[in-house]
Write an enzyme that holds these catalytic residues in place. Structure first.
Site, PDB file in Angstrom:
ATOM      1  N   SER A   1     -11.258  -6.186   8.592  1.00 39.66           N
ATOM      2  CA  SER A   1     -12.326  -5.628   7.792  1.00 39.66           C
ATOM      3  C   SER A   1     -12.931  -6.769   7.014  1.00 39.66           C
ATOM      4  CB  SER A   1     -11.719  -4.641   6.806  1.00 39.66           C
ATOM      5  OG  SER A   1     -12.374  -3.463   6.818  1.00 39.66           O
TER       6      SER A   1
ATOM      7  N   GLU B   1       0.416   4.136   0.815  1.00 44.62           N
ATOM      8  CA  GLU B   1      -0.143   5.202   1.647  1.00 44.62           C
ATOM      9  C   GLU B   1       0.985   6.022   2.246  1.00 44.62           C
ATOM     10  OE1 GLU B   1      -2.410   2.886   4.361  1.00 44.62           O
ATOM     11  OE2 GLU B   1      -4.113   2.685   2.986  1.00 44.62           O
TER      12      GLU B   1
ATOM     13  N   ARG C   1       0.837  -1.204   0.000  1.00 42.18           N
ATOM     14  CA  ARG C   1       0.000   0.000   0.000  1.00 42.18           C
ATOM     15  C   ARG C   1       0.866   1.246   0.000  1.00 42.18           C
ATOM     16  NH1 ARG C   1      -5.018  -2.109   3.684  1.00 42.18           N
ATOM     17  NH2 ARG C   1      -5.619  -3.671   2.139  1.00 42.18           N
TER      18      ARG C   1
ATOM     19  N   ARG D   1       1.393   2.396  13.491  1.00 42.60           N
ATOM     20  CA  ARG D   1       0.564   1.222  13.210  1.00 42.60           C
ATOM     21  C   ARG D   1       0.292   0.982  11.722  1.00 42.60           C
ATOM     22  NH1 ARG D   1      -5.443   2.592  15.511  1.00 42.60           N
ATOM     23  NH2 ARG D   1      -5.765   4.567  14.464  1.00 42.60           N
ATOM     24  N   HIS D   2       1.026   1.659  10.856  1.00 45.01           N
ATOM     25  CA  HIS D   2       0.875   1.426   9.419  1.00 45.01           C
ATOM     26  C   HIS D   2       2.195   0.954   8.809  1.00 45.01           C
ATOM     27  CE1 HIS D   2      -2.681   4.066   9.970  1.00 45.01           C
ATOM     28  NE2 HIS D   2      -3.178   3.303   9.019  1.00 45.01           N
TER      29      HIS D   2
END
Lengths: 433, 433
Positions: free
Chosen positions: A359, A213, A211, A219-220
């Protein structure tokens, strides 16, 4: 290598060869001790200077810390030794001498910042507390896979090089693939759905996701290891059952099989979750968050949950819990809505008191509704034709979810930074090692 | 979904709900049969037109093939039914109607070329023979992981986004990583070596690797799933023992746990290897190849083995075998040479009669020799500093190997094309699905 004995297996009366790292050398004058460390633990090697071969003593006491050596000798009981036994060396080979200066102290006596530790993971992982995290991580993966197999789920591997991202969007790393533009996959979502429509019906995958991002938080990660599950002929409630089942299986396995590691990490009570995870609807969640009074501003229906909101609710619930029945507009378009209420989706999140873990949801399996979803998202359904067209040829109702093993290990062990749960993390700053 | 029974579990006397795909409808006039197929098998559903609800009959017989339906009713013994039982439907739901025209016939009655099959993997995997390949693939992974754990090996995940390739070179896919150039990793080689120098000592990984090789053959992929093993304190001989152990464990597990799948694929005798795999030195291998008389030109010391040479030797040996003691110049620089003969390396290959399966060896663990190897290879050791520097801080002697699960499954099952062993293969032409 000659037959080697782990230090933890060396018993008084044995004559063994052990190999490992020089953890420490203490010279007390007439006698000296070398502590040798291997995967299994440590053993004390005693040098009696006047009684032993001079060269042997010189080599053993002159070798730098963290050098790799092999020692052969007898094992004796010795109450004062840290493990209750010690070795009297007869021969000693230096297999690889370490530099005198180390960038990191594996004994842990000198603190190092995370960045230095990650730059020197090899040395960092010689600390038993760090090693323990990764032994536990491996056990989590084992337990989760076994759980999947126990419910008839087949392991799959799906491609990481893809022509289009799962949700389109900008958070993709571009690749040059034989002159064509391609991307590193951000989720196996579309591929695992294609497989529930096949004869496999129920599948799981453990693999990397990517990802792009830009956030840089504790926490990423930009590369993570995802545990994905998807099954035909189940709904979101049953998907939650499976999700809860894998999580409990992971905790139970760690509690049962990683006692030494948990000891090292200082756990008295590990806290394997018992009882069913509460399932709150989104509306109930909002009410409870508002009732805590922790937030400056009251939430209203349709708001996404901020980190503060998640924390307030997490403290209130005190353990893992699900949030269900999300407003459709804040869940991905491939999640199915309730037939009698198209503004509410069958998506769910599994929450740890500290953060979101999972999720998932029941998926849209009807071709028409799915293509409409792509369009509403501003995506060109044509680009996803390889995926959507299979929904015209008998796609069963299905549901599934995904979580990152790093977040699971992070919350399980109370780690402050998710990078503690990855050998070689990838983030905006870190591309090497 | 209501409680669902797999077709294979439906016993005479049961009252069940089954769900799956409409495999076939045969209308014989007064009675008609619908064959419903699910993950576990098939069941015959009998429609007695005069005695059953008209709408039920109409729905059941009017639905397109490969539609997804759910049927509730009683199960009865029926000798003439393919599985010895049949269902008398009381209710039938069409969960997702398929188009009348399908791009591929999942009954397998109409042949399709590989490209069409790969474009429609969802339908392709409704064929039991295709599904069987992937159930076996999953079992192979399970068995190999269990074997690794039984010898004290810890599962790791290493990054797929890297700053430099394992062997430098051009066979890398470039990525744009937050504005920096990076690559998709072609092998976990360097990372797993870094981990044998850590407290973990012995590690394995199952994960994707990416190779931008331009060849397009039935046995090459540009993305594959690699099984990697590496261990401190073992030599190449012991690494071969482990390699042989995993392979036999995989064959044994498939033979024991995938009986139905092997039946479907037409195996009478699966051929789990028994006895030790022969270990030929490179010199012996060359002599044997020359002695077969199969090659137009005799091989001389220093030649790499061509596909024809491998075939000739494979036919001669008749089973798996190792080739050891390769000339140093045709093995990677990170493989260690014999101390008493620096022209011969401790590298090995594991061969299946049809092709090379495994590459491995004892590694160079001495800093000086390793850096020299980088230079001789024309690589800048500075670029690999994150890796080489750890060899200064106590890197143990170590050995390891890697093989692709696709080649293993391909040779195990006698598949003609490696793409048969991957759900969604990636090659020069194929980037989607």
């Amino acid at each position: 290598m000659d037959e080697r004995t782990y230090t933890a297996d060396a018993e008084p009366g044995d004559h063994v060869t052990v190999a490992g790292w020089v953890h420490e050398v203490r010279d007390l004058g007439g006698i000296a001790f070398l502590i040798l460390r291997d995967k299994s633990g440590k053993i004390q090697v005693k040098f009696e200077k006047d009684e032993m071969d001079e060269e042997l003593v010189e080599t053993g006491l002159g070798v730098h810390r963290e050098s790799v050596i092999s020692v052969t000798g007898g094992v004796e009981e010795e109450e004062r030794a840290p493990t209750g036994v010690e070795m009297l060396p007869e021969s000693l080979d230096v297999l690889n001498e370490a530099d005198a200066e180390l960038p990191l102290d594996p004994s842990g006596k000198v603190d190092a910042d995370l960045s230095t530790r990650l730059d020197n993971r090899t040395l960092d992982l010689r600390k038993k507390e760090v090693q323990a995290i990764f032994e536990i991580r491996a056990e989590v993966l084992r337990a989760v896979r076994d759980y999947f197999r126990s419910i008839g789920s087949t392991e799959i591997n799906t491609p990481k090089i893809v022509a289009t991202g799962t949700e389109g969007g900008t958070e993709l790393f571009p690749i040059t693939y034989f002159g064509e533009e391609a991307f590193m996959n951000q989720s196996p979502q579309l591929f695992k759905q294609l497989m529930v429509g096949s004869g496999l019906e129920r599948v799981f995958e453990v693999g990397p996701i990517f990802r792009a991002e830009e956030h840089n938080t504790p926490r990423h990660l930009n590369e993570a290891t995802m545990i994905d599950f998807e099954s035909a002929f189940i709904d979101h409630e049953e998907a939650m059952d499976v999700c809860e089942g894998t999580l409990k299986a992971a905790y139970e396995a760690v509690e049962e099989n990683c006692e030494a590691e948990l000891d090292l990490l200082g756990y008295d009570d590990f806290g394997t979750p018992d009882g069913d995870f509460p399932r709150l609807t989104y509306e109930e969640a909002i009410e409870r968050i508002n009732a805590t009074g922790e937030l400056d501003e009251q939430l209203v229906y349709g708001d996404d949950l901020s980190t503060e909101a998640e924390r307030a609710l997490g403290d209130d619930v005190g353990g893992h819990y699900f949030i269900t029945d999300w407003p459709s507009e804040i869940k991905p378009f491939y999640i199915q809505d309730y037939e009698d209420d198209p503004t509410t989706s069958k998506g769910f999140d599994l929450m740890h008191p500290r953060m979101e873990l999972v999720s998932g949801g029941q998926r849209e399996h009807r071709y028409g509704a799915l293509v409409e979803g792509f369009e509403q998202q501003g995506l060109d359904p044509e680009q996803f034709d390889y995926y959507t067209k299979m929904f015209k040829y008998g796609m069963p109702p299905h549901a599934g979810w995904a979580y990152g093993v790093e977040r699971l290990v992070m919350t399980m062990l109370g780690l402050e930074n998710i990078r503690e749960a990855v050998l070689f993390p990838r983030d905006r700053q870190r591309l090497s090692p």
